[in-house]
Enzyme design. Structure first.
Site, short mmCIF file in Angstrom:
data_model
loop_
_atom_site.label_atom_id
_atom_site.label_comp_id
_atom_site.label_asym_id
_atom_site.label_seq_id
_atom_site.Cartn_x
_atom_site.Cartn_y
_atom_site.Cartn_z
N GLU A 14 0.76 -1.17 -0.10
CA GLU A 14 -0.04 -0.01 0.00
C GLU A 14 0.92 0.84 0.20
OE1 GLU A 14 -3.93 -1.25 1.97
OE2 GLU A 14 -2.48 -0.62 3.76
N ASP A 42 -7.98 -9.26 3.08
CA ASP A 42 -8.04 -7.72 3.80
C ASP A 42 -9.15 -7.54 5.04
OD1 ASP A 42 -7.26 -5.57 5.35
OD2 ASP A 42 -8.33 -4.45 3.55
N GLU A 53 -13.48 -2.47 10.52
CA GLU A 53 -13.54 -1.44 10.08
C GLU A 53 -14.23 -2.28 8.55
OE1 GLU A 53 -9.53 -1.50 6.47
OE2 GLU A 53 -9.20 -2.30 7.45
#
Length: 732
Positions: free
Chosen positions: A311, A384, A412
């Site tokens: 990332e 993820d 999240e």
């Protein structure tokens, strides 16, 4: 008379405020309310009249203070503190080195079997006197034993004849914070960072620091990484090391080691070198010098956590080096101090044809090439932290490289701090998963326990992200996931159901009128989240950036690589990502019989079906419904499960404090609103792709697909992930 009335009213306000604060969630699971069962109180008082505890060592003193706090609050009177046995009712704590009384028991061999973090809690005799003993080979074990005894009392269990032997099954039990140095928290939904950098190191007496340490120590957590994996290089400057040292001093009293996330490009970021190439001798020396400085400030630092070549974060691949070469120079610098490197295996790049494959493809060729003080930190799934993922194939594949499991408590992908989603069931599911690395029974839990391969070190980590919200986590029930992680990191064989009941008793009440229905709510909550978000193996249907609202279509940037359409591959013919031999062949990364099971749509668990197969909308499911009908059924079921959660919560009104009851009640209303939107917008989108009618009996979406697409970026959500860090209209 008026003055007396005024004083009385003032006192009433004060005590009313104190009472309210006592039930506002701040104390989490370390609440010690007075026990109302007088018979039980008398039994406890009779057994714990006197606390015999050495007070010199910091961790032992923390154990004694916690026992004094808990016993005083629950029983209405503090035990007498003494260095000698009383005639009756003595509670003796310590190690053989710190207590002659414990040394005289001759338990050295038994304590050695439990190790320095394990403990014995026993009712035994010293001379003619019956006593309760909490003993360990190490100070941390005594502290953990103290919390265990208090947990028994909080849950109203008998303690007259104890014979408890406990030891952790996993070595490194670590929480990860994604806190930035400007106090914004990436994927944090409970306020600003706990660490008030502006007042440190001068003011390290903030009570939240100590309470934070108490919460973690009560679960046996022995490490904390206090800053974001997307690390700011400034964390290694003298200015911040002084601040970190102040925090480490607080955590040390509770047996918790401090770790730092570091930026791999630090040698260049500091302006000292023009490169961060790990094979450059100047870079290697830079890290040795910097590590020496870090340990001058924090002599017991646990080590570093590293996110590299992922990332956009810098790493060794930028210099043509691999992960092992990158990790090993840090390990060499840390080795003289006993430090370790947690090297994250979360990697992906747009060039990869299937992101699912990437971690395995990058790290398997390096198995056995990492130093012994490097531990690969692997997310539970290959993508993820999705609501449900197949396990990462690195578990069971890496035989000669230390591993640890990374889980996520901060929600999240589960509705931030607005949705109730107990993660204990997810964690248990992961730990009980069989990798077949050495045949049947090679579960991930046993891998982490060193029962399958001879790892030098293993661990479990969880991203927790508590903040300055009074109750630490935003949603009161996010606390339960933090609690579940700690308990499972200590013993991965515990059940999520038993942990949930334990947490409810300690956090809310021992009333079975509350425990039974809310236990059901917790048990179904994660599955409800899967059903109304991403059933049957769908994944990443989220709005890009904030990950809160549904967006099973392309995001506004038009990037096809990491958008939902990349993952679900929905078209007129069918839906799902082909990872069999006719697709990316990711199934080859698993051991048999898992590869065969995942590769056959008739054998695979339908919860994972669309992770591995692109199937026609009319594919027949086990229920007899078509795939399209089953998909809509799952979405509907998720909404109905939230309605059931809501109804069961309303039924416990009056059984707990009003403040937390009303808070959760309001949040469940938000969750139902959002679940309906998730269902309706997702079903509307897939219907627009396949052109099929809704199954009979299914509710019509409230709005058109065009409405949902227009509204997708208009969730008002706290967005500390964004550099601006403000509550704003998110528009990516």
């Amino acid at each position: 008379m008026k003055k007396l009335l005024a004083i009385g009213l003032a006192l009433a306000c004060i005590f009313g405020t104190l009472s309210a604060n006592a039930a506002d969630g701040y104390e989490m699971w370390l609440r010690y309310p007075p026990i109302e069962d007088r018979s039980l109180v008398k039994d406890y008082q009779r057994q714990f009249r006197t606390l015999v505890a050495p007070g010199e060592a910091a961790i032992l003193n923390s154990a004694a203070e916690e026992l004094e706090r808990g016993l005083s609050d629950m029983l209405g009177e503090a035990p007498k503190r003494s260095d000698k046995l009383a005639r009756r009712g003595s509670l003796v704590i310590g190690t053989p080195d710190s207590s002659e009384l414990i040394a005289d028991l001759g338990w050295e061999d038994r304590l050695a079997q439990q190790g320095p973090e394990g403990y014995l809690i026993e009712t035994t005799r010293m001379g003619r006197r019956s006593v309760t003993v909490i003993a360990s080979e190490g100070e941390r074990g005594v502290l953990y034993g103290a919390f265990h005894l208090l947990r028994l009392m909080q849950t109203h269990q008998a303690v007259e004849d104890l014979a408890i032997a406990e030891a952790p099954k996993v070595q490194h039990r670590v929480v990860n914070h994604w806190d930035n140095l400007n106090r914004l928290v990436e994927r944090g939904y409970a306020g600003l960072s706990l660490w008030d950098w502006g007042t440190l190191p001068q003011y390290d007496e903030n009570p939240r620091y100590e309470d934070y340490a108490r919460f973690n120590a009560s679960l046996g957590i022995n490490g904390t990484v206090i800053n974001n994996v997307n690390a700011d290089p400034r964390i290694l400057t003298d200015q911040f090391l002084e601040k970190v040292a102040a925090l480490a001093g607080v955590f040390r009293r509770y047996g918790i080691k401090t770790y730092l996330s570091i930026n791999y490009d630090s040698p260049r970021a500091f302006g000292d070198l023009e490169t961060s190439d790990p094979l450059d001798p100047k870079v290697q020396q830079w890290w040795k010098d910097r590590v020496a400085k870090v340990y001058e400030h924090i002599p017991d630092l646990g080590g570093f956590l590293v996110k590299a070549d992922s990332e956009g974060q810098p790493g060794p691949q930028g210099y043509g080096r691999n992960h092992a070469e990158g990790a090993n120079i840090l390990a060499e610098a840390l080795e003289p101090y006993g430090g370790v490197v947690f090297w994250r295996a979360f990697v992906y790049s747009p060039e990869q044809g299937d992101r699912f494959r990437e971690a395995y493809d990058e790290f398997m060729p390096l198995d056995g090439k990492f130093k012994d003080n490097v531990i690969l930190q692997i997310k539970n799934g290959p993508i993820d932290f999705q609501p449900r993922e197949p396990f990462s194939p690195l578990f069971g594949a890496l035989k000669d490289t230390n591993i640890m499991l990374e889980l996520q408590v901060t929600q999240e992908y589960f509705g931030f701090s607005y949705h109730l989603a107990y993660m204990g069931t997810l964690f248990e599911e992961v730990l009980d998963t069989d990798t077949y690395a050495k045949g049947e029974g090679s579960t991930i839990g046993k891998l982490l326990g060193g029962e399958v391969f001879e790892y030098e070190q293993t661990g479990m980590a969880a991203v927790i992200n508590p903040g300055t919200d009074r109750n630490w986590t935003g949603h009161p029930f996010v606390q339960s996931s933090w609690y579940a992680f700690g308990r499972l990191a200590w013993d991965y064989e515990l059940s999520s159901e038993a942990i949930a009941e334990e947490w409810m008793r300690m956090t809310f009440t021992n009333d079975t009128g509350f425990l039974d229905p809310i236990g059901e709510v917790m048990a179904m909550s994660r599955e409800a989240g899967v059903n109304y978000r991403s059933p049957l193996g769908l994944t990443h249907l989220y709005a890009q950036g904030h990950h809160y609202g549904p967006a099973p279509w392309h995001d506004k940037s038009g990037r096809p690589d990491w958008t939902a359409t990349y993952y679900h591959r929905a078209d007129e013919e069918g839906i799902g990502f082909d990872r069999t031999e006719t697709g990316s062949n990711a199934i080859e990364q698993y051991h048999e019989p898992i590869a065969e099971r995942f590769g056959d749509p008739e054998k695979i668990d339908e919860d994972y079906l669309l992770w591995f197969h692109h199937l026609g909308w009319d594919y027949e499911m086990d229920s007899g419904r078509t795939l399209w009908e089953e998909l809509v059924h799952k979405y509907d079921k998720g909404v109905e499960q939230v309605r059931q959660m809501q109804a069961q919560w309303q039924d416990v009104k009056g059984l707990i404090d009003q403040q937390r009851y009303e808070h959760v009640k309001a949040l469940l209303e938000i969750q139902l609103r959002d679940a309906i939107r998730w269902r309706d917008s997702s079903v509307a989108y897939f219907q627009s792709v396949n052109g099929l009618p809704l199954p009979e009996g299914s509710p019509e979406p409230e709005h058109s697909l065009e409405y949902y697409k227009k509204q997708e970026h208009r969730f008002y959500v706290p967005d500390p992930w964004h550099p601006k860090g403000d509550d704003r209209k998110v528009d990516y």
